[in-house]
Design an enzyme around this catalytic site. Sequence first.
Site, short mmCIF file in Angstrom:
data_model
loop_
_atom_site.label_atom_id
_atom_site.label_comp_id
_atom_site.label_asym_id
_atom_site.label_seq_id
_atom_site.Cartn_x
_atom_site.Cartn_y
_atom_site.Cartn_z
N SER A 154 -9.07 56.60 0.85
CA SER A 154 -10.04 55.21 0.76
C SER A 154 -10.82 55.29 1.95
O SER A 154 -12.19 54.35 2.12
CB SER A 154 -9.08 54.42 0.43
OG SER A 154 -8.58 54.48 0.96
N ASP A 405 -5.77 43.50 5.31
CA ASP A 405 -5.90 44.39 5.76
C ASP A 405 -6.54 45.08 6.75
O ASP A 405 -7.59 44.99 7.51
CB ASP A 405 -7.68 45.28 4.64
CG ASP A 405 -7.18 46.12 4.28
OD1 ASP A 405 -6.99 47.39 4.32
OD2 ASP A 405 -8.26 46.50 3.17
N HIS A 408 -8.37 49.47 6.25
CA HIS A 408 -9.91 50.23 6.08
C HIS A 408 -11.52 49.73 6.60
O HIS A 408 -9.98 48.47 8.16
CB HIS A 408 -10.60 49.26 4.51
CG HIS A 408 -9.50 50.30 3.39
ND1 HIS A 408 -8.24 50.29 3.48
CD2 HIS A 408 -9.36 51.10 3.06
CE1 HIS A 408 -7.74 50.56 1.94
NE2 HIS A 408 -8.20 51.26 1.74
#
Length: 429
Positions: A154, A405, A408
């Site tokens: 990702s 998060d 990312h």
Amino acid sequence: MAAPQLKNGSALGTSTSSISVMASFMTMGIRSSFHSLVALLLTFLVVAAVYVTQNGGNQLVEETATPPRSSNLLTSRCDLFAGKWVFDNLSYPLYKEQECSFMSDQLACHKFGRKDLDYQHWRWQPHQCDIPRFNATALLERLRNKRLVYVGDSLNRGQWVSMVCLVDSAIPAEFKSQKHTVNGSLIVFKAHAYNATIEFYWAPLLVESNSDDPISHRVPDRIVRVQGIEKHAKYWTDADILVFNSYLWWRRSEINVIFRWGSFTGPDGGIVKAVKMPRVYEMALQTWADWLEVHINRTKTKLFFVSISPTHQEAQEWGGSSEGNCYGETDPILKEGYRGRATCPKMMRVVDNVLDGLKARGMNVQMINITQLTEYRKEGHPSIYRKQWEPLTDEQRLNPSSYADCIHWCLPGVPDVWNELLYAYILDL
């Protein structure tokens, strides 16, 4: 008696006329000199003002006005990965989040409530040179009739989204498209006027695994087939530029490995054994390297590997709270050379050794070494500002850092710089 002679054009009258003409020229000369002096004075004042501005006030903003010095063979004479972050609110971000047609809700931090947008305005400045400013049209020309394919997890998908956003505004809506194929594992963005594609293929461990489904890949026990890669690799074979990454999914003490060709879902003859890190990582990368050596057209395909992207899940590493993480962070780390504990030197050495082995066999894979420069950007993560795929619990709402998060990256943001570095290498191809 003299007066009539002057009126009748005597010698004295002629001399007087000459004197008048000379006086006129002198007057014009004086005026011209005066204007020149005024111009010089104004020039001096402008230069002085610029000097004062650059040596006082907001020096970070002034630094952004410096044009790139050169991009010719830049990558061969400059370490693009050693430098500092410079705040640049004049030329960054390179695109607007809300104007990118293909923005991901996982990365659209402003859309999901983030108010401080300084993370969008930082520019990476190498110590010895300047990165060429990204030019979407120039890149698309380099990609004419070609495939640029990102392969990995990702984080690599985030870099792919970044690249699509970087070129998006340069292509009219009717001349671009996007489609999902291979059960969603392959996403293809196409710039039709250039017959060029920018693609992403989901293969988080590069080799085959029980995490290969692009949607349903959250499994409690990770299993890999370290000798199996063709299932994925057949979709990359004819690419012109390949950009790989693989690290995040290997972050555990050991991973189960299937030897022979057993199924991931049932006992059908496969031999499963737990292999410790980083040995299992090395085994998988060697399979990947062997495939490249046999299948890649060395005169056509250019290869890149993106190094480890650091996480910022422990604020105490940069002097924060022992219970904190990237949540609430609004400034990067400015101490040059900072290194957190989220990156594993042993894993990095595995990559270096595998790439060195390929080079010895005549195959060059260029490392895009983003690790150190990304270490500084503790404020660049989505934190809580992204789409939540599952409803938050009451406990999570009371403690936002518990669901932040810190892996990312917001867009526009850090991955744009990764692509600028890649762009510098593509210009040299």
